[in-house]
Design an enzyme around this catalytic site. Structure first.
Site, PDB file in Angstrom:
ATOM      1  N   LEU A 140       0.856  -1.180   0.000  1.00 37.28           N
ATOM      2  CA  LEU A 140       0.000   0.000   0.000  1.00 37.28           C
ATOM      3  C   LEU A 140       0.893   1.231   0.000  1.00 37.28           C
ATOM      4  O   LEU A 140       2.001   1.207   0.560  1.00 37.28           O
ATOM      5  CB  LEU A 140      -0.903   0.021   1.239  1.00 37.28           C
ATOM      6  N   ASP A 141       0.413   2.306  -0.605  1.00 33.83           N
ATOM      7  CA  ASP A 141       1.151   3.566  -0.577  1.00 33.83           C
ATOM      8  C   ASP A 141       1.368   4.010   0.870  1.00 33.83           C
ATOM      9  O   ASP A 141       0.616   3.631   1.768  1.00 33.83           O
ATOM     10  CB  ASP A 141       0.379   4.651  -1.329  1.00 33.83           C
ATOM     11  N   ARG A 142       2.352   4.849   1.061  1.00 35.17           N
ATOM     12  CA  ARG A 142       2.727   5.291   2.408  1.00 35.17           C
ATOM     13  C   ARG A 142       1.536   5.844   3.196  1.00 35.17           C
ATOM     14  O   ARG A 142       1.382   5.558   4.380  1.00 35.17           O
ATOM     15  CB  ARG A 142       3.837   6.352   2.307  1.00 35.17           C
ATOM     16  N   THR A 144      -1.724   5.343   2.470  1.00 28.19           N
ATOM     17  CA  THR A 144      -2.922   4.510   2.380  1.00 28.19           C
ATOM     18  C   THR A 144      -2.901   3.532   3.546  1.00 28.19           C
ATOM     19  O   THR A 144      -1.856   2.981   3.876  1.00 28.19           O
ATOM     20  CB  THR A 144      -2.962   3.743   1.049  1.00 28.19           C
TER      21      THR A 144
END
Length: 306
Positions: A140-142, A144
């Site tokens: 997951l993105d930082r 998210t």
């Protein structure tokens, strides 16, 4: 579901009727979907026993047989543990699902980086007396949040990688987007590529990789000009949900990289649910990740609706 228990470096499986008549070769390759290279390694290194004696890989198994597999022997610690309290949603001998907070990388982006969720999971394994071999199956993105799946040994990691590629792991997200979504449900099918004018940004591009996002409107908030949607992916491109909704003209709240306003302190995206069949026991696994933002970003929401 297949019964199993950990015994040191070995995992013992009690053969049920549904596996009776299968050979070990069929168990590894057809039922588990293990890669040929790893299957060959387990066979050559004599890491499988049947009823506590060296296995014949071409002999049919019988109901009640006990198959022991050495999943955990000689594993090297590949991740440096770092102190972190991790929110465990599900855990067994082979896999662990945790609820990722915001402002945290999934895995190290540089060799010396240790303050990531992967390092935190390694610490959790260490303090609970487990082998600290661990690898993320997706990311997951930082900024998210939500459910992420990790593997505890190479064989289960390889099987899960294949399951992810074959879309056998369902990831459901919730997102707050700007504006009123007109359709109650829909599909965004638009290829995604790099933005040559920005190092980290992606964009919809005819020459990009195929990308498919399905979505369903949960609730529209007219007074705040925003919509709560759930979405699930057929592909896993970098920033896929963020790019696709920005492309529709409905960027995520807080996602300033893709045109969202800064009314919240991060992009309003949360991996709310993870569903898959356990790669070894064939148990149906479903994990729901509660939202933990402070201050609150998402409105009160009944996760049973996902």
């Amino acid at each position: 579901m297949i019964q199993s228990k950990r015994q040191g470096s070995w995992q013992e499986f009690l053969i049920q009727q549904e596996w009776a008549g299968q050979t070990l070769e069929m168990l590894f390759k057809e039922i588990w979907g293990a890669p040929k290279k790893l299957t060959h390694l387990f066979r050559m290194e004599k890491r499988v026993l049947v009823n506590h004696i060296l296995a014949n890989w071409n002999e049919p198994l019988n109901k009640g047989d006990r198959v022991s597999v050495n999943f955990f022997g000689d594993l090297e610690d590949k991740v440096e543990p770092s102190y972190m309290d991790v929110d465990v949603l599900y855990e067994d001998d082979h896999i662990i699902v945790v609820n990722k907070p915001a402002d945290l990388d999934t895995h190290p982006n540089e060799p010396e980086q240790t303050n990531t969720l992967l390092n935190g999971v390694a610490y959790h394994l260490q303090v609970t007396g487990q082998v600290t071999w661990v690898r993320h199956i997706h990311r997951l993105d930082r900024d998210t949040t939500g459910a992420i799946l990790f593997a505890k040994h190479p064989l289960v990691a390889a099987i899960l990688d294949k399951m992810l590629e074959q879309r056998q792991i369902k990831r459901t997200y919730i997102a707050l987007v700007q504006g009123m979504i007109k359709s109650k449900k829909g599909t965004i099918h638009a290829p995604i590529g790099r933005d040559r004018h920005h190092a980290t940004r992606r964009r919809v591009s005819p020459t990009g990789q195929d990308a498919i996002t399905h979505y369903q409107l949960i609730e529209a908030f007219r007074t705040k000009d925003m919509s709560l949607v759930k979405c699930w992916l057929e592909t896993g491109r970098t920033h896929q949900i963020r790019v696709h909704f920005s492309h529709l003209g409905h960027p995520l709240l807080g996602d300033t990289l893709y045109g969202g306003n800064a009314t919240v302190n991060r992009q309003a995206l949360h991996a709310a649910k993870l569903e898959f069949t356990h790669p070894l026991t064939k148990e149906a696994i479903s994990c729901t990740a509660p939202v933990q933002d402070h201050p609150v970003i998402f409105p009160d929401f009944d996760f049973t609706k996902i």
